[in-house]
Write a protein that holds these residues in place. Structure first.
Motif, PDB file in Angstrom:
ATOM      1  N   THR A   1       0.833  -1.198   0.000  1.00 25.62           N
ATOM      2  CA  THR A   1       0.000   0.000   0.000  1.00 25.62           C
ATOM      3  C   THR A   1       0.871   1.253   0.000  1.00 25.62           C
ATOM      4  O   THR A   1       0.584   2.234  -0.700  1.00 25.62           O
ATOM      5  N   GLU A   2       1.957   1.212   0.764  1.00 24.72           N
ATOM      6  CA  GLU A   2       2.886   2.337   0.783  1.00 24.72           C
ATOM      7  C   GLU A   2       3.475   2.558  -0.604  1.00 24.72           C
ATOM      8  O   GLU A   2       3.606   3.703  -1.069  1.00 24.72           O
ATOM      9  N   PHE A   3       3.840   1.458  -1.299  1.00 26.21           N
ATOM     10  CA  PHE A   3       4.376   1.591  -2.651  1.00 26.21           C
ATOM     11  C   PHE A   3       3.348   2.258  -3.562  1.00 26.21           C
ATOM     12  O   PHE A   3       3.683   3.167  -4.338  1.00 26.21           O
ATOM     13  N   ALA A   4       2.090   1.807  -3.479  1.00 28.12           N
ATOM     14  CA  ALA A   4       1.045   2.376  -4.330  1.00 28.12           C
ATOM     15  C   ALA A   4       0.860   3.858  -4.051  1.00 28.12           C
ATOM     16  O   ALA A   4       0.648   4.661  -4.970  1.00 28.12           O
ATOM     17  N   GLN A   5       0.929   4.250  -2.775  1.00 23.95           N
ATOM     18  CA  GLN A   5       0.785   5.664  -2.418  1.00 23.95           C
ATOM     19  C   GLN A   5       1.948   6.490  -2.956  1.00 23.95           C
ATOM     20  O   GLN A   5       1.753   7.584  -3.507  1.00 23.95           O
TER      21      GLN A   5
ATOM     22  N   LEU B   1      11.188  -6.431 -12.408  1.00 16.28           N
ATOM     23  CA  LEU B   1      11.538  -5.523 -11.319  1.00 16.28           C
ATOM     24  C   LEU B   1      12.837  -4.792 -11.649  1.00 16.28           C
ATOM     25  O   LEU B   1      13.887  -5.408 -11.847  1.00 16.28           O
ATOM     26  N   ASP B   2      12.771  -3.483 -11.708  1.00 20.05           N
ATOM     27  CA  ASP B   2      13.937  -2.640 -11.958  1.00 20.05           C
ATOM     28  C   ASP B   2      14.569  -2.288 -10.611  1.00 20.05           C
ATOM     29  O   ASP B   2      13.936  -1.643  -9.773  1.00 20.05           O
ATOM     30  N   PRO B   3      15.810  -2.709 -10.370  1.00 21.08           N
ATOM     31  CA  PRO B   3      16.463  -2.427  -9.078  1.00 21.08           C
ATOM     32  C   PRO B   3      16.481  -0.949  -8.709  1.00 21.08           C
ATOM     33  O   PRO B   3      16.547  -0.600  -7.528  1.00 21.08           O
ATOM     34  N   GLU B   4      16.417  -0.058  -9.712  1.00 25.29           N
ATOM     35  CA  GLU B   4      16.434   1.370  -9.406  1.00 25.29           C
ATOM     36  C   GLU B   4      15.198   1.808  -8.610  1.00 25.29           C
ATOM     37  O   GLU B   4      15.225   2.825  -7.926  1.00 25.29           O
ATOM     38  N   LEU B   5      14.128   1.014  -8.731  1.00 32.99           N
ATOM     39  CA  LEU B   5      12.913   1.362  -7.996  1.00 32.99           C
ATOM     40  C   LEU B   5      13.121   1.293  -6.491  1.00 32.99           C
ATOM     41  O   LEU B   5      12.436   1.997  -5.729  1.00 32.99           O
ATOM     42  N   PHE B   6      14.054   0.441  -6.039  1.00 36.14           N
ATOM     43  CA  PHE B   6      14.340   0.351  -4.615  1.00 36.14           C
ATOM     44  C   PHE B   6      14.804   1.706  -4.074  1.00 36.14           C
ATOM     45  O   PHE B   6      14.461   2.098  -2.959  1.00 36.14           O
ATOM     46  N   GLU B   7      15.585   2.402  -4.880  1.00 36.05           N
ATOM     47  CA  GLU B   7      16.126   3.690  -4.446  1.00 36.05           C
ATOM     48  C   GLU B   7      15.028   4.743  -4.351  1.00 36.05           C
ATOM     49  O   GLU B   7      15.003   5.552  -3.414  1.00 36.05           O
ATOM     50  N   TYR B   8      14.108   4.731  -5.308  1.00 32.38           N
ATOM     51  CA  TYR B   8      13.078   5.769  -5.351  1.00 32.38           C
ATOM     52  C   TYR B   8      11.901   5.503  -4.414  1.00 32.38           C
ATOM     53  O   TYR B   8      11.334   6.430  -3.838  1.00 32.38           O
ATOM     54  N   PHE B   9      11.533   4.225  -4.260  1.00 32.67           N
ATOM     55  CA  PHE B   9      10.317   3.905  -3.512  1.00 32.67           C
ATOM     56  C   PHE B   9      10.562   3.071  -2.255  1.00 32.67           C
ATOM     57  O   PHE B   9       9.613   2.729  -1.548  1.00 32.67           O
ATOM     58  N   GLY B  10      11.810   2.739  -1.977  1.00 32.86           N
ATOM     59  CA  GLY B  10      12.135   1.980  -0.781  1.00 32.86           C
ATOM     60  C   GLY B  10      12.163   0.481  -1.052  1.00 32.86           C
ATOM     61  O   GLY B  10      11.429  -0.029  -1.911  1.00 32.86           O
ATOM     62  N   PHE B  11      13.006  -0.212  -0.318  1.00 34.30           N
ATOM     63  CA  PHE B  11      13.189  -1.646  -0.570  1.00 34.30           C
ATOM     64  C   PHE B  11      11.940  -2.446  -0.218  1.00 34.30           C
ATOM     65  O   PHE B  11      11.405  -3.194  -1.037  1.00 34.30           O
ATOM     66  N   ALA B  12      11.438  -2.283   1.029  1.00 33.72           N
ATOM     67  CA  ALA B  12      10.293  -3.084   1.466  1.00 33.72           C
ATOM     68  C   ALA B  12       9.033  -2.800   0.650  1.00 33.72           C
ATOM     69  O   ALA B  12       8.349  -3.736   0.209  1.00 33.72           O
TER      70      ALA B  12
END
Length: 343
Positions: free
Chosen positions: A101-105, A123-134
């Motif tokens: 839910t946090e990711f969607a927000q 899954l693009d690893p760069e997304l971890f940096e922008y939206f958080g790992f969990a």
């Protein structure tokens, strides 16, 4: 030396030790071995393995955690104790729902278009940096968590252990995710509202008769409809064409599906239709008991009869015929049936 029949449990023990030692490389190797040996595992191995894996699930690295939950679910389907395995799976699922839910927000706030579909997009690893790992990982692994949780919720003992309040907590989180994304999962949503040992009063409008029944483990109203026709028509209480014995068995505990034809129109006391595509929880509660009215079908309906949840045992218990006075009292709550276009 281990025999060829206990190699799966050896891999489980290796994985358990690696988790306790916080050794990612050893976890990965044991993880691969468990998957390789799962198909040849014996029921006792699956029973033991499921419980052991459930015991360490919370401490498993986030990356493989959802996949381990799926493996626990597979062990349960193979005979592991669902009550022992369910708490860790459902507890970690709840956390994953919050993170997804946090990711969607965060994605919506970024205003970069529709959120990615994990089934279509790598899954693009760069997304971890922008939206958080969990949050990102939870978004991508949510289907695995649903699959693992369904393996638990298919068992009445688990549903009873967690109760309506426990499932409601997870349901609220699942619905919250659905409100801001397209990740609301119908099967999982339906599993969270399955009724067990639920009394229902059934009124047959044409004959003016009433019946007391009890529902357990029925996933949707197609399944309920078939069991109602068996209990009332097959039981000789009202006229009509009863469903085949095979269709009834498949709605209870026999694998597979078989064609059947509808016998009724399911109606709420206020006259609105209760759709076959819905669930028994759609039946309104009147004076503390669910109240269902059966009208003649306005047109012929047919469907493949069987269980909505293939691993969930369903049943509709016929308890008794209501007295004339009891039936009349219940009918006082009932309005005339109406066309669905009026809703």
């Amino acid at each position: 030396m281990s025999s060829t029949t206990d190699r799966f449990i050896d891999a489980v023990f290796d994985f358990e030790r690696a988790v306790h030692a916080q050794d990612p490389a050893a976890q990965e190797q044991a993880h691969r071995e468990m998957h390789r040996l799962y198909e040849s595992a014996t029921p006792p191995e699956l029973a033991q393995g499921g419980k052991l894996l459930a015991g360490v699930l919370t401490d498993v690295q986030p990356g493989p955690q959802a996949n381990i939950a799926v493996l626990i679910g597979a062990c349960v389907e193979g005979g592991a104790d669902p009550v022992a395995c369910a708490p860790s799976v459902l507890g970690n699922l709840a956390k994953s729902l919050d993170s997804a839910t946090e990711f969607a927000q965060l994605w919506a706030a970024a205003e970069v278009g529709d959120a990615p579909d994990p089934e279509q997009v790598e899954l693009d690893p760069e997304l971890f940096e922008y939206f958080g790992f969990a949050p990102t990982l939870s978004w991508w692994t949510l289907d695995d968590w649903h699959r693992a949780a369904l393996a638990m919720l298919s068992h009445k003992e688990v549903r009873q252990k967690f109760g309506n309040s426990g499932r409601e907590i997870i349901r609220e989180r699942h619905d919250a995710l659905g409100e801001i994304s397209d990740r609301w999962d119908k099967c999982f949503g339906y599993a969270l509202i399955v009724l067990d040992d639920e009394p229902v009063i059934v009124l047959h409008r044409e004959s003016g008769t009433g019946y007391a029944m009890r529902m357990t483990g029925i996933g949707d109203n197609f399944q309920l409809h078939t069991l109602l026709a068996d209990a009332l028509i097959g039981g000789g209480h009202i006229p009509g064409a009863a469903p085949a014995a095979e269709a009834v068995a498949m709605c209870r505990d026999m694998p597979g599906m078989v064609h059947t034809t509808g016998s009724f129109n399911l109606v709420a006391p206020d006259g609105s239709w209760i759709w076959n595509e819905g669930t028994p929880s759609d039946i309104p509660v009147v004076d503390g008991t669910r109240l269902l009215v059966l009208d003649p079908p306005p047109y012929q309906r047919s469907w493949p009869a069987g269980r909505f949840f293939p691993n969930m045992v369903g049943d509709l218990t016929f308890e008794r015929v209501l007295t004339a006075d009891e039936t009349a009292a219940w009918f006082r709550h009932v309005s005339p049936a109406k066309d669905p276009s009026e809703d």
